[in-house]
Design a protein around this motif. Structure first.
Motif, PDB file in Angstrom:
ATOM      1  N   GLU A 121      94.748  34.614  72.360  1.00  0.00           N
ATOM      2  CA  GLU A 121      94.206  35.935  72.261  1.00  0.00           C
ATOM      3  C   GLU A 121      94.778  36.776  73.527  1.00  0.00           C
ATOM      4  OE1 GLU A 121      89.943  35.699  72.893  1.00  0.00           O
ATOM      5  OE2 GLU A 121      89.607  34.826  70.743  1.00  0.00           O
ATOM      6  N   ARG A 122      95.061  36.048  74.703  1.00  0.00           N
ATOM      7  CA  ARG A 122      95.669  36.792  75.688  1.00  0.00           C
ATOM      8  C   ARG A 122      97.185  37.275  75.394  1.00  0.00           C
ATOM      9  NH1 ARG A 122      94.113  33.686  81.502  1.00  0.00           N
ATOM     10  NH2 ARG A 122      91.748  33.584  80.977  1.00  0.00           N
ATOM     11  N   LEU A 123      98.001  36.323  75.064  1.00  0.00           N
ATOM     12  CA  LEU A 123      99.281  36.764  74.276  1.00  0.00           C
ATOM     13  C   LEU A 123      99.300  38.015  73.488  1.00  0.00           C
ATOM     14  CD1 LEU A 123     100.682  33.073  74.062  1.00  0.00           C
ATOM     15  CD2 LEU A 123     101.414  34.745  75.944  1.00  0.00           C
ATOM     16  N   ARG A 124      98.159  37.636  72.570  1.00  0.00           N
ATOM     17  CA  ARG A 124      98.114  38.779  71.403  1.00  0.00           C
ATOM     18  C   ARG A 124      97.874  40.235  72.178  1.00  0.00           C
ATOM     19  NH1 ARG A 124      94.203  38.309  66.599  1.00  0.00           N
ATOM     20  NH2 ARG A 124      92.562  38.171  68.523  1.00  0.00           N
ATOM     21  N   ALA A 125      96.710  40.267  73.228  1.00  0.00           N
ATOM     22  CA  ALA A 125      96.540  41.578  73.729  1.00  0.00           C
ATOM     23  C   ALA A 125      97.671  42.249  74.758  1.00  0.00           C
ATOM     24  CB  ALA A 125      95.404  41.107  74.727  1.00  0.00           C
ATOM     25  N   HIS A 126      98.454  41.107  75.248  1.00  0.00           N
ATOM     26  CA  HIS A 126      99.427  41.344  76.187  1.00  0.00           C
ATOM     27  C   HIS A 126     100.794  42.096  74.995  1.00  0.00           C
ATOM     28  CE1 HIS A 126     102.478  41.704  79.357  1.00  0.00           C
ATOM     29  NE2 HIS A 126     103.057  40.801  78.870  1.00  0.00           N
TER      30      HIS A 126
ATOM     31  N   ASN B 200     102.321  43.338  68.714  1.00  0.00           N
ATOM     32  CA  ASN B 200     103.242  43.198  67.566  1.00  0.00           C
ATOM     33  C   ASN B 200     104.472  42.486  68.065  1.00  0.00           C
ATOM     34  OD1 ASN B 200     101.652  44.715  65.382  1.00  0.00           O
ATOM     35  ND2 ASN B 200     101.732  46.325  67.128  1.00  0.00           N
ATOM     36  N   PRO B 201     104.609  41.306  68.313  1.00  0.00           N
ATOM     37  CA  PRO B 201     105.772  40.694  68.818  1.00  0.00           C
ATOM     38  C   PRO B 201     106.821  40.603  67.620  1.00  0.00           C
ATOM     39  CG  PRO B 201     104.266  39.015  68.253  1.00  0.00           C
ATOM     40  CD  PRO B 201     103.596  40.154  68.068  1.00  0.00           C
ATOM     41  N   THR B 202     108.134  40.536  68.030  1.00  0.00           N
ATOM     42  CA  THR B 202     109.079  40.287  66.786  1.00  0.00           C
ATOM     43  C   THR B 202     110.245  39.812  67.680  1.00  0.00           C
ATOM     44  OG1 THR B 202     110.311  41.495  65.113  1.00  0.00           O
ATOM     45  CG2 THR B 202     110.124  42.580  66.895  1.00  0.00           C
ATOM     46  N   THR B 203     111.182  39.574  66.772  1.00  0.00           N
ATOM     47  CA  THR B 203     112.598  38.839  67.496  1.00  0.00           C
ATOM     48  C   THR B 203     113.479  39.804  68.244  1.00  0.00           C
ATOM     49  OG1 THR B 203     114.548  37.896  66.748  1.00  0.00           O
ATOM     50  CG2 THR B 203     113.610  39.250  65.310  1.00  0.00           C
ATOM     51  N   GLU B 204     114.028  39.416  69.446  1.00  0.00           N
ATOM     52  CA  GLU B 204     114.983  40.300  69.779  1.00  0.00           C
ATOM     53  C   GLU B 204     116.430  40.518  69.120  1.00  0.00           C
ATOM     54  OE1 GLU B 204     113.453  40.493  74.472  1.00  0.00           O
ATOM     55  OE2 GLU B 204     114.732  38.710  73.897  1.00  0.00           O
TER      56      GLU B 204
ATOM     57  N   VAL C 279     113.072  30.451  61.017  1.00  0.00           N
ATOM     58  CA  VAL C 279     113.045  31.964  61.649  1.00  0.00           C
ATOM     59  C   VAL C 279     112.831  32.881  60.431  1.00  0.00           C
ATOM     60  CG1 VAL C 279     114.437  33.845  62.881  1.00  0.00           C
ATOM     61  CG2 VAL C 279     114.051  31.356  63.710  1.00  0.00           C
ATOM     62  N   VAL C 280     113.651  32.866  59.601  1.00  0.00           N
ATOM     63  CA  VAL C 280     113.907  33.602  58.393  1.00  0.00           C
ATOM     64  C   VAL C 280     112.536  33.628  57.660  1.00  0.00           C
ATOM     65  CG1 VAL C 280     115.163  34.189  56.307  1.00  0.00           C
ATOM     66  CG2 VAL C 280     116.261  33.529  58.255  1.00  0.00           C
ATOM     67  N   LEU C 281     111.926  32.432  57.414  1.00  0.00           N
ATOM     68  CA  LEU C 281     110.611  32.426  56.505  1.00  0.00           C
ATOM     69  C   LEU C 281     109.428  33.133  57.391  1.00  0.00           C
ATOM     70  CD1 LEU C 281     110.817  28.628  55.592  1.00  0.00           C
ATOM     71  CD2 LEU C 281     111.103  30.541  53.927  1.00  0.00           C
ATOM     72  N   ASN C 282     109.678  32.822  58.917  1.00  0.00           N
ATOM     73  CA  ASN C 282     108.428  33.599  59.450  1.00  0.00           C
ATOM     74  C   ASN C 282     108.748  34.974  59.776  1.00  0.00           C
ATOM     75  OD1 ASN C 282     107.566  34.015  62.729  1.00  0.00           O
ATOM     76  ND2 ASN C 282     106.084  33.098  61.419  1.00  0.00           N
ATOM     77  N   THR C 283     109.656  35.289  60.351  1.00  0.00           N
ATOM     78  CA  THR C 283     110.166  36.832  60.696  1.00  0.00           C
ATOM     79  C   THR C 283     110.354  37.789  59.275  1.00  0.00           C
ATOM     80  OG1 THR C 283     111.041  36.013  62.584  1.00  0.00           O
ATOM     81  CG2 THR C 283     111.655  38.414  61.773  1.00  0.00           C
TER      82      THR C 283
ATOM     83  N   ASP D 103     102.364  34.798  64.446  1.00  0.00           N
ATOM     84  CA  ASP D 103     103.242  35.607  65.545  1.00  0.00           C
ATOM     85  C   ASP D 103     103.268  34.638  66.616  1.00  0.00           C
ATOM     86  OD1 ASP D 103     103.610  38.030  64.446  1.00  0.00           O
ATOM     87  OD2 ASP D 103     101.534  38.517  64.562  1.00  0.00           O
ATOM     88  N   ALA D 104     102.791  33.352  66.362  1.00  0.00           N
ATOM     89  CA  ALA D 104     103.066  32.445  67.702  1.00  0.00           C
ATOM     90  C   ALA D 104     104.390  32.060  67.923  1.00  0.00           C
ATOM     91  CB  ALA D 104     102.148  31.155  67.050  1.00  0.00           C
TER      92      ALA D 104
END
Length: 211
Positions: free
Chosen positions: A11-16, A19-23, A124-128, A174-175
């Motif tokens: 929950e904290r990682l999501r709040a921070h 919308n995380p994604t690959t660099e 990575v491909v399946l998830n992203t 997103d984990a």
């Protein structure tokens, strides 16, 4: 670690970072696949520098295959293991053209049958790209999972299976990105930045630092 702690951590990682994604930089599933193949034992920054020059010239299986190994090497020679990677990428493009009509497969079996694509790259491909609940465990995720005790394991596969089992369902997609970014910028290998960590009080690492 109990499930309440895991829930709070994510929950904290999501709040921070909602919308995380690959660099890695990419504009298509094919570009993502090639970038991930090139990123093995290399940094995302280094891969991005190479693909910024490569993709404007060749960003389809046909275009990269037409470059040939030697032509491709000119674009990726700054990346580690570029000789073997060039060979794999050209073989991968050939397989995509001949077996998949240049369409990236959306399943593990066909992805892992491509040259240069192992379990981690496929994950990575399946998830992203395809938003499937897959967990690509690299050195950062392996370290964070073991240090925090979110999903401790003796090897990459063990950690992968535990993450898929223990990460609350709402965070599964997103984990992977949250954990890799946390390991890259906060839970560093040599000296974790525990004093700057948003989950320090939940983490079960015993040798915390004040940084």
């Amino acid at each position: 670690m109990n499930k309440e702690k895991r829930q709070e951590i994510f929950e904290r990682l999501r709040a921070h970072n909602p919308n995380p994604t690959t660099e890695l930089e990419y504009n298509s599933t094919f570009e993502l696949l090639i970038a991930v193949i090139l990123s093995a034992q290399a940094t995302d920054v280094g891969v991005n520098k190479a693909t910024r020059k490569l993709y404007p010239v060749a960003n389809t299986p046909e275009a990269i295959y037409a470059l040939g190994e030697d032509g491709l090497k000119e674009y990726i020679k700054t990346i580690g293991l570029f000789n073997s990677k060039a060979k794999n990428v050209i073989s991968c493009c050939k397989d995509l053209i001949e077996k998949h009509n240049s369409v990236i497969p959306d399943n593990r079996k066909d992805l892992e049958a491509l040259a240069g694509v192992g379990r981690k790259t496929a994950n990575v491909v399946l998830n992203t790209a395809f938003r499937q609940p897959a967990m690509a465990v690299d050195t950062h995720i392996f370290r964070v999972s073991n240090r925090t005790k979110i999903a401790p394991g003796k090897n990459v596969r063990q950690v992968e299976e535990k993450l898929l089992k223990f990460v609350p369902k709402e965070f599964l997609l997103d984990a992977h990105h949250w954990l890799i970014l946390h390991g890259r910028y906060t839970c560093l290998a040599r000296k974790p930045r525990c004093g700057s960590c948003i989950i320090e009080d939940l983490c079960e690492f015993k040798d915390k630092t004040s940084d």
